[in-house]
Design an enzyme around this catalytic site. Structure first.
Site, PDB file in Angstrom:
ATOM      1  N   ARG B  58      39.837  31.678  30.385  1.00 13.27           N
ATOM      2  CA  ARG B  58      39.080  30.636  31.292  1.00 13.27           C
ATOM      3  C   ARG B  58      38.669  31.068  32.671  1.00 13.27           C
ATOM      4  O   ARG B  58      37.462  30.772  32.927  1.00 13.27           O
ATOM      5  CB  ARG B  58      39.798  29.220  31.192  1.00 13.27           C
ATOM      6  CG  ARG B  58      40.698  28.808  32.017  1.00 13.27           C
ATOM      7  CD  ARG B  58      41.627  27.808  31.951  1.00 13.27           C
ATOM      8  NE  ARG B  58      42.537  28.184  30.738  1.00 13.27           N
ATOM      9  CZ  ARG B  58      42.801  27.341  29.933  1.00 13.27           C
ATOM     10  NH1 ARG B  58      42.344  26.099  29.586  1.00 13.27           N
ATOM     11  NH2 ARG B  58      43.568  27.810  28.953  1.00 13.27           N
ATOM     12  N   THR B  59      39.566  31.608  33.324  1.00 20.18           N
ATOM     13  CA  THR B  59      39.031  31.953  34.666  1.00 20.18           C
ATOM     14  C   THR B  59      38.085  32.943  34.633  1.00 20.18           C
ATOM     15  O   THR B  59      36.961  32.910  35.290  1.00 20.18           O
ATOM     16  CB  THR B  59      40.459  32.688  35.603  1.00 20.18           C
ATOM     17  OG1 THR B  59      41.418  31.506  35.596  1.00 20.18           O
ATOM     18  CG2 THR B  59      39.758  32.710  36.846  1.00 20.18           C
ATOM     19  N   LYS B  86      44.856  55.186  32.472  1.00 15.53           N
ATOM     20  CA  LYS B  86      45.042  56.623  32.341  1.00 15.53           C
ATOM     21  C   LYS B  86      45.706  57.050  33.669  1.00 15.53           C
ATOM     22  O   LYS B  86      45.958  58.437  34.048  1.00 15.53           O
ATOM     23  CB  LYS B  86      43.873  57.377  32.405  1.00 15.53           C
ATOM     24  CG  LYS B  86      42.789  56.922  31.382  1.00 15.53           C
ATOM     25  CD  LYS B  86      41.434  57.575  31.133  1.00 15.53           C
ATOM     26  CE  LYS B  86      40.630  57.130  29.996  1.00 15.53           C
ATOM     27  NZ  LYS B  86      39.320  57.691  30.261  1.00 15.53           N
ATOM     28  N   ARG B 108      41.634  39.523  39.648  1.00 10.48           N
ATOM     29  CA  ARG B 108      42.984  39.073  39.233  1.00 10.48           C
ATOM     30  C   ARG B 108      43.884  40.342  39.209  1.00 10.48           C
ATOM     31  O   ARG B 108      43.739  41.236  38.316  1.00 10.48           O
ATOM     32  CB  ARG B 108      42.974  38.429  37.973  1.00 10.48           C
ATOM     33  CG  ARG B 108      44.356  37.972  37.368  1.00 10.48           C
ATOM     34  CD  ARG B 108      44.183  36.907  36.232  1.00 10.48           C
ATOM     35  NE  ARG B 108      43.949  35.513  36.740  1.00 10.48           N
ATOM     36  CZ  ARG B 108      44.150  34.516  36.225  1.00 10.48           C
ATOM     37  NH1 ARG B 108      44.549  34.560  34.861  1.00 10.48           N
ATOM     38  NH2 ARG B 108      43.741  33.332  36.816  1.00 10.48           N
ATOM     39  N   HIS B 136      46.247  31.082  43.849  1.00  7.22           N
ATOM     40  CA  HIS B 136      45.020  31.156  42.894  1.00  7.22           C
ATOM     41  C   HIS B 136      43.915  30.274  43.776  1.00  7.22           C
ATOM     42  O   HIS B 136      44.043  28.912  43.154  1.00  7.22           O
ATOM     43  CB  HIS B 136      45.513  30.646  41.654  1.00  7.22           C
ATOM     44  CG  HIS B 136      44.526  30.733  40.328  1.00  7.22           C
ATOM     45  ND1 HIS B 136      43.273  30.993  40.567  1.00  7.22           N
ATOM     46  CD2 HIS B 136      44.692  30.481  39.177  1.00  7.22           C
ATOM     47  CE1 HIS B 136      42.668  31.254  39.538  1.00  7.22           C
ATOM     48  NE2 HIS B 136      43.580  30.913  38.473  1.00  7.22           N
TER      49      HIS B 136
END
Lengths: 177, 306
Positions: B58-59, B86, B108, B136
């Protein structure tokens, strides 16, 4: 700072009355439905006043809308601070209507260009016309007004202010040098 | 009024006036989302990179829709499909992305402080979309916007936050924002899920939900973050449900016009009863809708003035 009063009080309201008559002359009763859309900030009270003047002449009340063009400006990046976005409110069906955009001062034409772009995002009007209290020249885009309260010869550096009772406590057109 | 910082990293560094600016701007952007053509040209030519090192639906989608509605180009990068697997460092990843001249990096990261680390080293605006157990901020802003819409104010409200406070960045951001704006915040959780020194956030702790919830204007449930639970924080799902879940009966102790919120995703039958989540007091889906408007406002305020 030198301030010249171009019109105020009764004279200012006389200009509005004439503009209302001109709009009615070009909008015979019937279709398409007439709507007045004021461009924030001063265009909004002007549009409301014009609608009240037009209603008895036309025998019908034109719809009224409010347009904030901040999100449609093409100079956002050049603006140093974050411009405040205010709400747009178009509470009628734009498609097929005859819209008169109302603003206080016509200058470069960029505000009007942004307003037309914003308006067509809501639908496809039959016709869009432009009404301004003052046309001060210095156009940068091929835009003209269909209804003009007064035309002023100005220098680029001068400022034209349209004051309205609802916002400023008095009706006036001022030229500030 | 403008935002003082080029980045949005946390609620802690925002002033009440800056929070009000974001919320006021969000109102205008909500109107854009209600139009037939949900798009304005405000950020045409700008590029937004959504850099997600943690799974999120959702974010990420909310930020992507927000950018697209402003006519910005948005690109999604997830750690699973990137050079991070990697062995590339966070800084190298970000520096390489920056070499492609994005205007905003929405980030995020599972580590607290990662967006702050990046923001100090890049020219682009950085938006924290959740960092570890820290903050947040956009979730707290959209929660505040939702409360404001429902209640007309943020000050003088009793907000009760229930659940996994220990692992919740949503809680930390919300506690900071709501206390800053004049609400009183009461929290309730099993003692094992209470962060140490939680009172320093200006909240009142009441461990029994039934007591905490009395006369609440807003009840905010938090997700039990099973993925962050390595130890035994509570004996069983059934016990947690019995003691802490929001049920229809429990909600009756709050004010009659209480609103219920949850940042999602929901664990139905664990922290919330389905009848409550889908009931008349629930604004859970309004929060999702408002999330787009608030993120549009943030992108506009950060990218518009750069």
């Amino acid at each position: 700072m030198q301030q010249t009063v171009i019109a105020e009080g009764a004279e200012f309201r006389g200009i509005l009355e004439r503009l209302a008559s001109e709009v009615v002359e070009k909008s015979p009763s019937g279709l398409p439905p007439l709507a007045l859309v004021g461009i924030r900030t001063r265009g909004v009270p002007l549009a409301k006043r014009l609608a009240a003047l037009i209603e008895p002449k036309l025998g019908a009340r034109p719809s009224i809308g409010t347009l904030d063009i901040t999100l449609y400006r093409d100079d956002l990046i050049a603006v140093a601070s974050q411009p405040i976005v205010r709400s747009t409110d178009i509470p009628f069906a734009v498609g097929n209507s005859s819209i008169v955009l109302v603003d206080d001062v016509l200058f470069t034409g960029r505000t009007v260009r942004a307003a037309i772009t914003a308006l067509v995002d809501f639908g496809r009007p039959r016709k869009i016309e432009l009404l301004v209290m003052v046309d001060r020249g210095w156009r940068e885009l091929p835009i003209h007004a269909d209804y003009v309260g007064t035309r002023l010869r100005t220098s680029r550096e001068q400022t034209v202010q349209v004051l309205v009772e609802e916002e400023d406590g008095r009706d006036a057109i001022l030229l500030v040098a | 009024m403008t935002l003082a910082s080029h980045h949005l990293l946390d609620i802690e560094s925002l002033s009440p006036a800056e929070i009000e600016l974001v919320l006021e701007t969000s109102t205008s952007f909500k109107e854009v989302g209600e139009r037939a053509i949900k798009k304005v040209p405000a950020l045409r030519g700008k590029t937004v990179i959504n850099l997600f090192f943690e799974p999120s639906t959702r974010t990420r989608v909310s930020f992507e829709i927000a950018a697209k509605r402003l006519s910005a180009d948005s690109i999604n990068v997830s750690s699973a499909g990137s050079s991070v697997v990697k062995g590339e460092t966070l800084l190298d990843t970000v520096k390489n992305l920056e070499a492609m001249a994005p205007d905003v990096i929405v980030m995020r990261h599972p580590s607290s402080g990662a967006p702050h680390f990046v923001a100090r080293r890049v020219e682009s605006a950085v938006v924290n979309a959740g960092d570890g157990m820290h903050e947040h901020p956009t979730q707290a802003l959209l929660d505040a916007f939702t409360i404001l819409e429902a209640k007309g104010r943020l000050s003088g409200l009793k907000v009760v936050i229930v659940g996994d406070l220990l692992h919740s960045r949503v809680f930390r951001s919300n506690a900071r924002l709501l206390t800053k704006m004049g609400s009183s915040v009461t929290v309730t959780a099993p003692r094992t899920l209470l962060p140490p020194f939680v009172e320093r956030l200006g909240v009142e702790v009441i461990t029994a939900v039934n007591d905490a919830i009395v006369d609440a204007d807003v009840v905010m449930m938090l997700r039990v973050q099973k993925e962050r639970m390595e130890g035994a924080f509570f004996p069983s799902v059934r016990e947690y449900f019995n003691l802490y879940a929001l049920t229809v009966d429990r909600l009756k102790r709050a004010k009659q016009d209480v609103i219920l919120m949850h940042p999602g995703p929901l664990n139905r039958g664990l922290e919330i009863e389905s009848a409550v989540a889908d009931g008349p007091y629930s604004l859970i889906l309004d929060q999702v809708t408002n999330g787009v408007a608030v993120r549009m406002a943030i992108l506009y305020l950060l990218a518009g003035a750069s």
